[in-house]
Write a protein that holds these residues in place. Structure first.
Motif, mmCIF file in Angstrom:
data_model
loop_
_atom_site.group_PDB
_atom_site.id
_atom_site.type_symbol
_atom_site.label_atom_id
_atom_site.label_comp_id
_atom_site.label_asym_id
_atom_site.label_seq_id
_atom_site.Cartn_x
_atom_site.Cartn_y
_atom_site.Cartn_z
ATOM 1 N N GLN A 68 0.808 -1.211 0.000
ATOM 2 C CA GLN A 68 0.000 0.000 0.000
ATOM 3 C C GLN A 68 0.846 1.267 0.000
ATOM 4 O O GLN A 68 0.316 2.359 -0.174
ATOM 5 N N ASN A 69 2.148 1.143 0.218
ATOM 6 C CA ASN A 69 3.026 2.310 0.279
ATOM 7 C C ASN A 69 4.248 2.086 -0.606
ATOM 8 O O ASN A 69 4.765 0.972 -0.704
ATOM 9 N N GLU A 70 4.699 3.156 -1.252
ATOM 10 C CA GLU A 70 5.876 3.036 -2.100
ATOM 11 C C GLU A 70 7.114 2.676 -1.287
ATOM 12 O O GLU A 70 7.967 1.908 -1.727
ATOM 13 N N LYS A 71 7.197 3.247 -0.084
ATOM 14 C CA LYS A 71 8.380 3.002 0.738
ATOM 15 C C LYS A 71 8.042 3.307 2.191
ATOM 16 O O LYS A 71 7.321 4.270 2.486
ATOM 17 N N VAL A 72 8.536 2.481 3.109
ATOM 18 C CA VAL A 72 8.377 2.738 4.538
ATOM 19 C C VAL A 72 9.710 2.497 5.224
ATOM 20 O O VAL A 72 10.619 1.872 4.651
ATOM 21 N N THR A 73 9.843 2.969 6.450
ATOM 22 C CA THR A 73 11.085 2.780 7.194
ATOM 23 C C THR A 73 10.935 1.682 8.229
ATOM 24 O O THR A 73 9.818 1.361 8.662
ATOM 25 N N ALA A 74 12.061 1.130 8.649
ATOM 26 C CA ALA A 74 12.046 0.104 9.692
ATOM 27 C C ALA A 74 11.473 0.640 11.003
ATOM 28 O O ALA A 74 10.681 -0.049 11.660
ATOM 29 N N PRO A 75 11.852 1.876 11.426
ATOM 30 C CA PRO A 75 11.245 2.419 12.653
ATOM 31 C C PRO A 75 9.725 2.518 12.560
ATOM 32 O O PRO A 75 9.013 2.277 13.540
ATOM 33 N N TYR A 76 9.209 2.874 11.376
ATOM 34 C CA TYR A 76 7.756 2.966 11.202
ATOM 35 C C TYR A 76 7.113 1.593 11.400
ATOM 36 O O TYR A 76 6.104 1.453 12.113
ATOM 37 N N LEU A 77 7.692 0.563 10.777
ATOM 38 C CA LEU A 77 7.148 -0.787 10.913
ATOM 39 C C LEU A 77 7.243 -1.280 12.353
ATOM 40 O O LEU A 77 6.330 -1.934 12.857
ATOM 41 N N ALA A 78 8.346 -0.946 13.011
ATOM 42 C CA ALA A 78 8.527 -1.371 14.406
ATOM 43 C C ALA A 78 7.443 -0.760 15.294
ATOM 44 O O ALA A 78 6.868 -1.435 16.162
ATOM 45 N N GLU A 79 7.142 0.518 15.070
ATOM 46 C CA GLU A 79 6.100 1.188 15.859
ATOM 47 C C GLU A 79 4.721 0.647 15.505
ATOM 48 O O GLU A 79 3.877 0.422 16.379
ATOM 49 N N ARG A 80 4.503 0.421 14.215
ATOM 50 C CA ARG A 80 3.199 -0.054 13.742
ATOM 51 C C ARG A 80 2.854 -1.423 14.332
ATOM 52 O O ARG A 80 1.706 -1.666 14.745
#
Length: 308
Positions: free
Chosen positions: A18-30
């Motif tokens: 659903q997203n072109e690019k995400v960061t590892a910190p974002y995924l960790a928080e999510r």
């Protein structure tokens, strides 16, 4: 591999699609895990043959290779069906075919996805679909960009101009709402989209506020504290069944229907009762009897004036 980890891996895949690019910190928080766990998850996804691209640096992040489509054999038929139904329902209020494109990433194309095992179709639109989809698109962009929105809001007390910090778009109680922080009232409020017009995004940002946990349940906005007791004529039984169920009334003398339930809004209750015309007699609350009598007198006077 545990069921929890499998669910997390599928969740990560969904976010990447659903997203072109995400960061590892974002995924960790999510997903409420450590960055190290996310790194291990990404490795496991790569081992499964799914092409994940990671880039270092300021503009770096994690993405999935363009054009990749998830192998539908990863899902059970009923799971795919649920995914398709959910995405198609969102498509009904979208200005674009973005959700169909997500379906395409699963199966290559969306033709025939409702043949066979799919027996449920959800359309979230209303009579205002053309304007509703525009509003939802505008508000989504404002939420993503953390930009204020302004609009004119129409309700039983009149018309007001609002400027809010938008946080959520909500579908509940068969209607669409925007949930945001009203700077005038200094509080989080809920606004129905069909009452909201002349919507515009303001080129002014805002700092994210923590949403009170109790507000996310939304029940506090609709406290059922007005008890209606009324007698309905048998001819409107179908409406009571449709709106409140077959156990919402008791048949009494003269085949009339004794109806008791709680309402959340005096305004909505009055409008609902008026929609039955002379097919209902209100027993309680007494204040509603007074208001109905006043309404009837004003209506009668208006038509008497026409005859003069």
């Amino acid at each position: 591999m545990s069921a929890i980890k499998i669910d997390r891996l599928m969740g990560i895949l969904t976010v990447l699609l659903q997203n072109e690019k995400v960061t590892a910190p974002y995924l960790a928080e999510r997903f409420e895990v450590s960055r190290r766990t996310i790194n291990r998850d990404i490795e496991d996804i790569c081992k499964a043959g799914i092409p994940i691209i990671t880039m270092q640096g300021v503009n770096g992040g994690i993405s999935i290779a363009e054009g990749y489509k998830i192998d539908k054999t990863l899902f059970k038929p009923e799971e795919l069906s649920a995914i398709f139904i959910g995405l198609q329902s969102l498509n009904s209020v979208s200005q674009t075919n973005q959700y169909t494109q997500i379906i395409d990433k699963f199966v290559g194309n969306s033709e025939g996805i409702y043949s066979g095992s799919n027996h449920l179709l959800i359309d979230l639109a209303s009579h205002y679909k053309s304007t509703l989809s525009v509003k939802i698109g505008e508000i989504r962009s404002a939420i993503k960009g953390k930009r204020l929105i302004q609009f004119d809001y129409f309700y039983h007390r009149g018309e007001v101009h609002k400027i809010i910090e938008p946080y959520l778009i909500i579908f509940k109680w068969s209607s669409w709402y925007v949930y945001g922080y009203c700077r005038e009232k200094k509080d989080f409020r809920l606004f129905k989209l069909n009452r909201l017009w002349h919507l515009k995004t303001i080129d002014e940002g805002f700092e994210h506020r923590e949403i009170p946990q109790q507000d996310t349940r939304l029940d506090s906005y609709f406290k059922e504290n007005i008890l209606l007791v009324a007698l309905f004529n048998e001819g409107v039984k179908y409406r009571l069944i449709e709106e409140y169920g077959i156990e919402s009334f008791q048949v009494v003398e003269d085949n009339r229907l004794l109806f008791k339930t709680y309402f959340t809004s005096q305004e909505n209750l009055l409008q609902w009762i008026l929609s039955f015309g002379d097919q209902v007699e209100v027993l309680e609350p007494k204040q509603l009897q007074v208001e109905l009598k006043s309404q009837a007198e004003r209506i009668l006077q208006m038509y008497l004036n026409h005859d003069r």
